[in-house]
Structure formats: structure tokens, C-alpha cells
Scaffold this motif. Sequence first.
Motif, PDB file in Angstrom:
ATOM      1  N   VAL A 106     -13.712 -28.412 -35.423  1.00 43.42           N
ATOM      2  CA  VAL A 106     -13.843 -29.870 -35.360  1.00 43.42           C
ATOM      3  C   VAL A 106     -14.206 -30.453 -36.723  1.00 43.42           C
ATOM      4  CG1 VAL A 106     -15.055 -31.779 -34.262  1.00 43.42           C
ATOM      5  CG2 VAL A 106     -14.439 -29.771 -32.908  1.00 43.42           C
ATOM      6  N   THR A 107     -14.999 -29.733 -37.502  1.00 45.95           N
ATOM      7  CA  THR A 107     -15.308 -30.230 -38.847  1.00 45.95           C
ATOM      8  C   THR A 107     -14.055 -30.263 -39.726  1.00 45.95           C
ATOM      9  OG1 THR A 107     -16.028 -27.980 -39.406  1.00 45.95           O
ATOM     10  CG2 THR A 107     -17.735 -29.556 -38.838  1.00 45.95           C
ATOM     11  N   SER A 108     -13.191 -29.273 -39.575  1.00 47.12           N
ATOM     12  CA  SER A 108     -11.915 -29.283 -40.312  1.00 47.12           C
ATOM     13  C   SER A 108     -11.037 -30.435 -39.836  1.00 47.12           C
ATOM     14  CB  SER A 108     -11.179 -27.955 -40.112  1.00 47.12           C
ATOM     15  OG  SER A 108     -11.920 -26.876 -40.621  1.00 47.12           O
ATOM     16  N   LEU A 109     -11.057 -30.700 -38.524  1.00 45.58           N
ATOM     17  CA  LEU A 109     -10.281 -31.806 -37.969  1.00 45.58           C
ATOM     18  C   LEU A 109     -10.748 -33.132 -38.560  1.00 45.58           C
ATOM     19  CD1 LEU A 109      -8.321 -33.064 -35.893  1.00 45.58           C
ATOM     20  CD2 LEU A 109     -10.192 -32.961 -34.226  1.00 45.58           C
ATOM     21  N   HIS A 110     -12.045 -33.344 -38.602  1.00 49.81           N
ATOM     22  CA  HIS A 110     -12.582 -34.594 -39.149  1.00 49.81           C
ATOM     23  C   HIS A 110     -12.154 -34.776 -40.609  1.00 49.81           C
ATOM     24  CE1 HIS A 110     -15.330 -37.728 -40.390  1.00 49.81           C
ATOM     25  NE2 HIS A 110     -15.833 -36.916 -41.307  1.00 49.81           N
ATOM     26  N   ARG A 111     -12.219 -33.721 -41.384  1.00 49.60           N
ATOM     27  CA  ARG A 111     -11.869 -33.811 -42.804  1.00 49.60           C
ATOM     28  C   ARG A 111     -10.388 -34.159 -42.978  1.00 49.60           C
ATOM     29  NH1 ARG A 111     -13.952 -29.511 -43.991  1.00 49.60           N
ATOM     30  NH2 ARG A 111     -12.169 -28.102 -43.863  1.00 49.60           N
ATOM     31  N   ARG A 112      -9.524 -33.523 -42.204  1.00 42.75           N
ATOM     32  CA  ARG A 112      -8.081 -33.784 -42.355  1.00 42.75           C
ATOM     33  C   ARG A 112      -7.709 -35.188 -41.875  1.00 42.75           C
ATOM     34  NH1 ARG A 112      -4.482 -28.318 -41.537  1.00 42.75           N
ATOM     35  NH2 ARG A 112      -5.928 -26.872 -42.599  1.00 42.75           N
ATOM     36  N   LEU A 113      -8.346 -35.639 -40.796  1.00 42.37           N
ATOM     37  CA  LEU A 113      -8.053 -36.996 -40.319  1.00 42.37           C
ATOM     38  C   LEU A 113      -8.493 -38.025 -41.349  1.00 42.37           C
ATOM     39  CD1 LEU A 113      -9.044 -36.776 -36.538  1.00 42.37           C
ATOM     40  CD2 LEU A 113      -6.738 -36.895 -37.492  1.00 42.37           C
ATOM     41  N   ALA A 114      -9.646 -37.813 -41.959  1.00 46.44           N
ATOM     42  CA  ALA A 114     -10.137 -38.747 -42.974  1.00 46.44           C
ATOM     43  C   ALA A 114      -9.176 -38.828 -44.156  1.00 46.44           C
ATOM     44  CB  ALA A 114     -11.531 -38.322 -43.445  1.00 46.44           C
ATOM     45  N   GLU A 115      -8.541 -37.698 -44.476  1.00 49.59           N
ATOM     46  CA  GLU A 115      -7.618 -37.661 -45.605  1.00 49.59           C
ATOM     47  C   GLU A 115      -6.245 -38.225 -45.245  1.00 49.59           C
ATOM     48  OE1 GLU A 115      -7.523 -33.563 -46.527  1.00 49.59           O
ATOM     49  OE2 GLU A 115      -9.479 -33.517 -47.544  1.00 49.59           O
ATOM     50  N   GLN A 116      -5.738 -37.906 -44.047  1.00 49.73           N
ATOM     51  CA  GLN A 116      -4.353 -38.232 -43.701  1.00 49.73           C
ATOM     52  C   GLN A 116      -4.212 -39.415 -42.751  1.00 49.73           C
ATOM     53  OE1 GLN A 116      -2.491 -34.628 -42.255  1.00 49.73           O
ATOM     54  NE2 GLN A 116      -3.463 -33.371 -43.825  1.00 49.73           N
ATOM     55  N   TYR A 117      -5.188 -39.596 -41.842  1.00 49.07           N
ATOM     56  CA  TYR A 117      -5.083 -40.659 -40.828  1.00 49.07           C
ATOM     57  C   TYR A 117      -6.430 -41.386 -40.719  1.00 49.07           C
ATOM     58  CZ  TYR A 117      -1.079 -37.729 -39.621  1.00 49.07           C
ATOM     59  OH  TYR A 117       0.076 -36.995 -39.668  1.00 49.07           O
ATOM     60  N   PRO A 118      -6.802 -42.148 -41.721  1.00 48.50           N
ATOM     61  CA  PRO A 118      -8.139 -42.753 -41.753  1.00 48.50           C
ATOM     62  C   PRO A 118      -8.392 -43.780 -40.662  1.00 48.50           C
ATOM     63  CG  PRO A 118      -6.744 -43.608 -43.524  1.00 48.50           C
ATOM     64  CD  PRO A 118      -5.996 -42.461 -42.915  1.00 48.50           C
ATOM     65  N   LEU A 119      -7.346 -44.268 -39.992  1.00 47.42           N
ATOM     66  CA  LEU A 119      -7.535 -45.261 -38.933  1.00 47.42           C
ATOM     67  C   LEU A 119      -7.819 -44.622 -37.583  1.00 47.42           C
ATOM     68  CD1 LEU A 119      -4.751 -47.852 -39.850  1.00 47.42           C
ATOM     69  CD2 LEU A 119      -7.179 -47.882 -40.438  1.00 47.42           C
ATOM     70  N   VAL A 120      -7.778 -43.287 -37.521  1.00 49.34           N
ATOM     71  CA  VAL A 120      -8.098 -42.576 -36.279  1.00 49.34           C
ATOM     72  C   VAL A 120      -9.584 -42.246 -36.282  1.00 49.34           C
ATOM     73  CG1 VAL A 120      -7.710 -40.501 -34.896  1.00 49.34           C
ATOM     74  CG2 VAL A 120      -5.784 -41.620 -36.055  1.00 49.34           C
ATOM     75  N   GLN A 121     -10.275 -42.630 -35.223  1.00 45.47           N
ATOM     76  CA  GLN A 121     -11.708 -42.363 -35.086  1.00 45.47           C
ATOM     77  C   GLN A 121     -11.923 -41.243 -34.062  1.00 45.47           C
ATOM     78  OE1 GLN A 121     -12.690 -46.530 -34.005  1.00 45.47           O
ATOM     79  NE2 GLN A 121     -14.228 -46.379 -35.612  1.00 45.47           N
ATOM     80  N   LEU A 122     -12.877 -40.374 -34.348  1.00 49.61           N
ATOM     81  CA  LEU A 122     -13.224 -39.308 -33.416  1.00 49.61           C
ATOM     82  C   LEU A 122     -14.557 -39.609 -32.751  1.00 49.61           C
ATOM     83  CD1 LEU A 122     -12.412 -35.917 -35.203  1.00 49.61           C
ATOM     84  CD2 LEU A 122     -11.082 -37.092 -33.449  1.00 49.61           C
ATOM     85  N   ALA A 123     -14.632 -39.303 -31.453  1.00 47.78           N
ATOM     86  CA  ALA A 123     -15.896 -39.314 -30.712  1.00 47.78           C
ATOM     87  C   ALA A 123     -16.018 -37.938 -30.080  1.00 47.78           C
ATOM     88  CB  ALA A 123     -15.903 -40.409 -29.647  1.00 47.78           C
ATOM     89  N   VAL A 124     -16.947 -37.128 -30.568  1.00 48.55           N
ATOM     90  CA  VAL A 124     -17.051 -35.722 -30.171  1.00 48.55           C
ATOM     91  C   VAL A 124     -18.291 -35.514 -29.305  1.00 48.55           C
ATOM     92  CG1 VAL A 124     -17.164 -33.339 -30.952  1.00 48.55           C
ATOM     93  CG2 VAL A 124     -15.911 -35.036 -32.307  1.00 48.55           C
ATOM     94  N   ARG A 125     -18.090 -34.892 -28.151  1.00 48.29           N
ATOM     95  CA  ARG A 125     -19.193 -34.545 -27.257  1.00 48.29           C
ATOM     96  C   ARG A 125     -19.181 -33.027 -27.063  1.00 48.29           C
ATOM     97  NH1 ARG A 125     -18.819 -38.303 -21.975  1.00 48.29           N
ATOM     98  NH2 ARG A 125     -20.966 -37.519 -21.741  1.00 48.29           N
ATOM     99  N   GLU A 126     -20.363 -32.412 -27.137  1.00 46.76           N
ATOM    100  CA  GLU A 126     -20.468 -30.972 -26.959  1.00 46.76           C
ATOM    101  C   GLU A 126     -20.929 -30.647 -25.544  1.00 46.76           C
ATOM    102  OE1 GLU A 126     -22.921 -29.026 -29.817  1.00 46.76           O
ATOM    103  OE2 GLU A 126     -21.526 -29.328 -31.469  1.00 46.76           O
ATOM    104  N   GLY A 127     -20.377 -29.582 -24.978  1.00 47.37           N
ATOM    105  CA  GLY A 127     -20.774 -29.139 -23.649  1.00 47.37           C
ATOM    106  C   GLY A 127     -20.219 -27.757 -23.372  1.00 47.37           C
ATOM    107  N   GLN A 128     -20.726 -27.113 -22.341  1.00 44.53           N
ATOM    108  CA  GLN A 128     -20.203 -25.824 -21.912  1.00 44.53           C
ATOM    109  C   GLN A 128     -18.991 -26.042 -21.009  1.00 44.53           C
ATOM    110  OE1 GLN A 128     -20.960 -23.110 -23.286  1.00 44.53           O
ATOM    111  NE2 GLN A 128     -22.787 -23.770 -24.391  1.00 44.53           N
ATOM    112  N   GLY A 129     -18.358 -24.931 -20.593  1.00 42.49           N
ATOM    113  CA  GLY A 129     -17.074 -25.009 -19.908  1.00 42.49           C
ATOM    114  C   GLY A 129     -17.035 -25.926 -18.708  1.00 42.49           C
ATOM    115  N   ALA A 130     -18.008 -25.791 -17.788  1.00 46.15           N
ATOM    116  CA  ALA A 130     -18.003 -26.595 -16.570  1.00 46.15           C
ATOM    117  C   ALA A 130     -18.142 -28.079 -16.886  1.00 46.15           C
ATOM    118  CB  ALA A 130     -19.120 -26.133 -15.633  1.00 46.15           C
TER     119      ALA A 130
END
Length: 305
Positions: A106-130
Motif C-alpha cells: 500500500v505504501t508503494s501504491l500511494h507513492r505511485r498514485l502521487a506521481e502518476q495520478y495525483p487526483l486519485v485519493q486513497l482511504a485505507v482501513r486495516e483489518g483481518q480477513g473476516a
Amino acid sequence: MDYAAWKLFIDAAELGSLSKVALAYGTSQPHISRRIGELEQECGGRLFQRTGRGVALTELGQRIAPKVRGWLTSTEQLVNDVRTSAGTPIGKVRIGSLPSTAHPLVTSLHRRLAEQYPLVQLAVREGQGAQLETWLEDGSVDLAILFRTGPVPRDGDTYLVEAPTYLMSAAGDPLTSKPTVPFSALHDLPLVLFCRPSSWRDHLEQLAAERRMTLNVALEADSLRLQAHIVADGGAYALLGPHAIAGASKDYRLQSSRLIDPPITRHIALSMSRHGEMTLACRTVMQVIRDIAKSGAAVPALDDI
């Protein structure tokens, strides 16, 4: 439909407290309560039940929440599409992620989006499988990065990375002193496993039952940090993938041995919610995640494993 009113409904459902919603909106709790009451009148039924700790969705509220989330998402994307030129990804994409895969994927995803698609915003939530499955089902997230045990992707999943399973112990433990350890060594071994419901735990126990083995669950814990701390103290073991172990090994003295006979492999999968429209921003994020996985940037350094 009143977009602002239904946005308020979803915010109240996620925060579980009208006072928290009032604080977020910079207004008073009676004002929020009055707005919710007006919405309930329009619906012809109660959307929330008041509890001692806040509010919870009624059966009616639970039934309509996924559809409302989908409508809000498509409405937001429509506004973005009108404001921007065709073909430009813009808008928020909500992702659920396992804690162990948040970095580096996800950290790599954030970096690439900031470089290539700056108008895309991420909202990340962490959780286990269920929890991730629940968020996908009720539309709380658009995408989820989670583990799958089946050999073939299903229900639109994309398999990104294959992850072997390791037996993790305290440093110096003789059982994990070699590169591999047989699955049979787990018989009656004190283990720290994830709490139920857990498809991963179900899978392990099914494999053990097929071999007439007993898995001795000494402790149930969903926190990877707690699992690592317990194991590092000695006398207990955990069954984890390379991402989790690479992160834990930075803070604790641990060693690991890959399970064989049989090898226990899982797949890090990208899964889509069945609610809402697949926006251009969401499709763009999915493609970037696939590219990261292909490049190998989603796999942590395994020097300590």
C-alpha cells in the motif's frame, strides 16, 4: 434524494455516535439528531437504534446502507467526471488491507498514485480477513487486499503474490533452526493463532484434522504485534507469512522456518466489492496494484526469515 442527508446517515453508521458526527460537522448533536429524524420520517422507519454507547443501525438501516454507499460513490464520481476532462482518473478509492500487507504494497501504491495520478485519493482501513470480508459485503470499501487459500481465484479476485507459511519462534529455538520444518511438527505445539472467525485458522485446522493432528491454541490474538511479542518471549509459536514476519523481525528477536510436507501457501488477493460502480479511479488503482505485484515491489525483504 438529498445527498447531504444520506452522507450524514453513512457517517453516523460508520462513527456509531451522533456526538462524533456533530464534532466532525462542526455542529450540535441535537441538530444531527433532528436531521436523522427527518430522514427516518421520509423512509417510514427507524434507521438507528439508540444505545448507551451511541447508535447502531436497525434492520432497515443495515438493509439499505450498502445501496446508499454505492449511490454516494457513483454520485461523487459523476461530479468528478463533470469537473474533469474525459479519461482523467479522479476521486476517492477506499481500500481494506491486512496489516501485514500495508507495507510495502500500500505504501508503494500511494507513492505511485502521487506521481502518476495525483487526483486519485486513497482511504485505507486495516483489518483481518473476516473484517475485510464484511467491509466488502456492506460496501464500506471498494477494494480489499487479503489472503485466499484456494488454488484458483474466484468471484472476480486477482491473485497478486503467492506467500508461503513459516513457523515463527523466539531466536535460538531448535525447532526453527533449519530452513524448513514439517507440518507434522505442529502436533500439540503451543500456537498463537488469530481469533475466530478466521478462514486461515479454519484451513490450518482442516489440514491438521486430515492428518489426525491436534493444533494446541495457547493464545488467540488478532494483533500481529502481540503475536510477535508473545513468541519472542519463548515457549509459543505463530504461523505467519513473509510479510508479517519481515515486519515483526524489525522489532523482536525471532527466527522462522518454512513449513513443508505439505507446503502451506496462500495468495495475496485483490478483491472487489459487489456494491457500487467500478469507477475509473478504482480501475486505475487496481491496475497500479497489479503492476506493483508484477514488479516484485509488493514482496518484503526476506533476509531475516
